[in-house]
Design a protein around this motif. Structure first.
Motif, mmCIF file in Angstrom:
data_model
loop_
_atom_site.group_PDB
_atom_site.id
_atom_site.type_symbol
_atom_site.label_atom_id
_atom_site.label_comp_id
_atom_site.label_asym_id
_atom_site.label_seq_id
_atom_site.Cartn_x
_atom_site.Cartn_y
_atom_site.Cartn_z
ATOM 1 N N ARG A 81 0.679 -0.604 -0.243
ATOM 2 C CA ARG A 81 0.010 -0.143 0.146
ATOM 3 C C ARG A 81 0.940 1.171 -0.491
ATOM 4 O O ARG A 81 1.872 0.885 0.306
ATOM 5 C CB ARG A 81 -0.412 0.164 1.195
ATOM 6 N N GLN A 85 -5.274 8.761 0.948
ATOM 7 C CA GLN A 85 -6.470 9.650 0.677
ATOM 8 C C GLN A 85 -7.296 9.555 1.205
ATOM 9 O O GLN A 85 -8.072 9.357 2.232
ATOM 10 C CB GLN A 85 -7.282 9.335 -1.210
ATOM 11 N N GLU A 105 -3.536 5.055 -0.689
ATOM 12 C CA GLU A 105 -4.399 5.857 -2.536
ATOM 13 C C GLU A 105 -3.994 4.730 -3.937
ATOM 14 O O GLU A 105 -4.933 4.650 -3.852
ATOM 15 C CB GLU A 105 -3.718 7.355 -2.543
ATOM 16 N N ARG A 106 -2.803 4.099 -3.404
ATOM 17 C CA ARG A 106 -2.882 2.624 -3.578
ATOM 18 C C ARG A 106 -2.681 1.391 -3.092
ATOM 19 O O ARG A 106 -2.237 1.353 -1.925
ATOM 20 C CB ARG A 106 -1.615 3.106 -4.955
ATOM 21 N N GLU A 122 -3.981 -4.074 -8.896
ATOM 22 C CA GLU A 122 -3.146 -2.831 -8.683
ATOM 23 C C GLU A 122 -3.773 -1.623 -8.407
ATOM 24 O O GLU A 122 -4.880 -1.312 -9.560
ATOM 25 C CB GLU A 122 -2.187 -2.538 -9.308
ATOM 26 N N GLU A 124 -5.795 1.768 -7.475
ATOM 27 C CA GLU A 124 -5.953 3.432 -6.916
ATOM 28 C C GLU A 124 -7.274 4.277 -6.848
ATOM 29 O O GLU A 124 -8.430 3.271 -7.607
ATOM 30 C CB GLU A 124 -4.638 4.026 -7.913
ATOM 31 N N ALA A 128 -9.403 1.531 -5.187
ATOM 32 C CA ALA A 128 -8.614 1.135 -3.744
ATOM 33 C C ALA A 128 -9.803 1.136 -2.100
ATOM 34 O O ALA A 128 -9.435 0.539 -1.599
ATOM 35 C CB ALA A 128 -7.103 2.608 -3.937
#
Ligand code: NI
Length: 167
Positions: A81, A85, A105-106, A122, A124, A128
């Motif tokens: 991670r 956010q 955020e990701r 993956e 975001e 996410a």
């Protein structure tokens, strides 16, 4: 397919920790189909099996505008991670409540797909957020538990009042 009843916070069953899925079979695929129907009907963008009182590590997500990108993650695990956010979140188990929550955020997630194959994702932004929110459910955690106890108390009071009005 079938619509499944969604547990409402503060139902104690929302705080059960979900068990790993040992074998991805037809019963898991049926659960995913039923969860998808339930999520689209609600409507919502994510649902964890915990919310339909099935305590297995299965989540579904669809953040597309036209409900065309259903993602099912079995035994999801966050590997990495980064960033931070703040997003205003809601939850089908906490109707009418929207609150800002700080999350990564990701995220990079590993999971099994409905065929039992391992894959990594993956994510975001909103996706996410959704992944983290739904994995929290599997741990028995509802998004409001990221808020202050004062706010949690207010939310419980508001929901209790709603329940009295609709009862
Ligand atoms: Ni939720």
């Amino acid at each position: 397919m079938a619509l499944l009843p969604i547990l409402r916070y503060p139902d104690p069953r929302l705080h059960k920790k979900a068990a790993l899925v040992s074998r991805v079979d037809d019963s898991i695929r049926k659960l995913i189909m039923d969860m998808a129907e339930t999520m689209y009907e609600a409507p919502g963008i994510g649902l964890a099996a915990t919310q339909v009182d099935v305590h297995k590590r299965v989540i579904i997500i669809d953040v597309s505008e036209d409900k065309s990108a259903l993602l099912a993650l079995i035994n999801p695990e966050i590997l990495e991670r980064s960033g931070e956010q703040v997003c205003e979140e809601g939850c089908l188990s906490v109707p009418g409540i929207y609150e800002k929550v700080t999350r990564s955020e990701r995220v990079k997630v590993r999971a099994l797909d409905p065929q039992g194959k391992s894959f990594t994702l993956e994510a975001e932004g909103l996706l996410a957020v959704c992944v983290q929110h739904e994995i929290d459910h599997l741990e028995g955690k509802v998004f409001v538990e990221h808020l202050s106890l004062l706010k949690q108390g207010r939310i419980k009071a508001k929901l209790a009042k709603q329940a009295r009005i609709t009862a």
